[in-house]
Motif scaffolding. Structure first.
Motif: not given
Ligand SMILES: [Zn+2]
Length: 129
Positions: A51, A53, A84, A87
């Protein structure tokens, strides 16, 4: 500094080698110390990506910082993408102070990490890991 604008400016998807797409989501975070770090998503075949992040957090860790004041991820349409579960957990494991991290979860909607993950597994019987 508007980290949402910074994140949006990074969200420019590029397809590479037909099975790797990067930059579909951009993320930016501001640390408690006032520094800003950014990242982009990487999507690959076989789920080997990460991701946006994660990219921003890796950049932050490279600079020996752990405490996040606020973080946001934005897709290529300019819409906020909520973090998510992976994260959320990563943000929480970096520092117990990050329970207070402000996270934009939808356009204009902000929540703290502890609102998103109310029972932290690292806090049990009054003990913090
Ligand atoms: Zn994530």
């Amino acid at each position: 500094m508007d980290i949402k604008k910074i994140a949006a400016s990074l969200a420019n998807p590029v397809v590479h080698n037909s099975y790797i797409e990067y930059g579909a989501v951009g993320a930016a975070l501001e640390t408690i110390d006032g520094n800003i770090y950014t990242g982009i998503s990487i999507d690959t075949a076989c789920s080997l990506g990460h991701c946006a992040e994660h990219g921003a957090i890796a950049e932050m860790l490279k600079n020996k910082e752990f405490r996040i004041k606020t973080i946001v991820a934005v897709d290529c349409k300019g819409d906020v993408v909520p973090p998510c579960g992976r994260c959320r957990e990563l943000i929480g494991q970096l520092s117990s102070d990050n329970r207070k991290t402000l996270i934009e979860v939808a356009n204009g909607e902000v929540r703290t990490l502890e609102e998103l993950v109310p029972y932290d597994w690292k806090i049990s019987n009054g003990r913090t890991w």
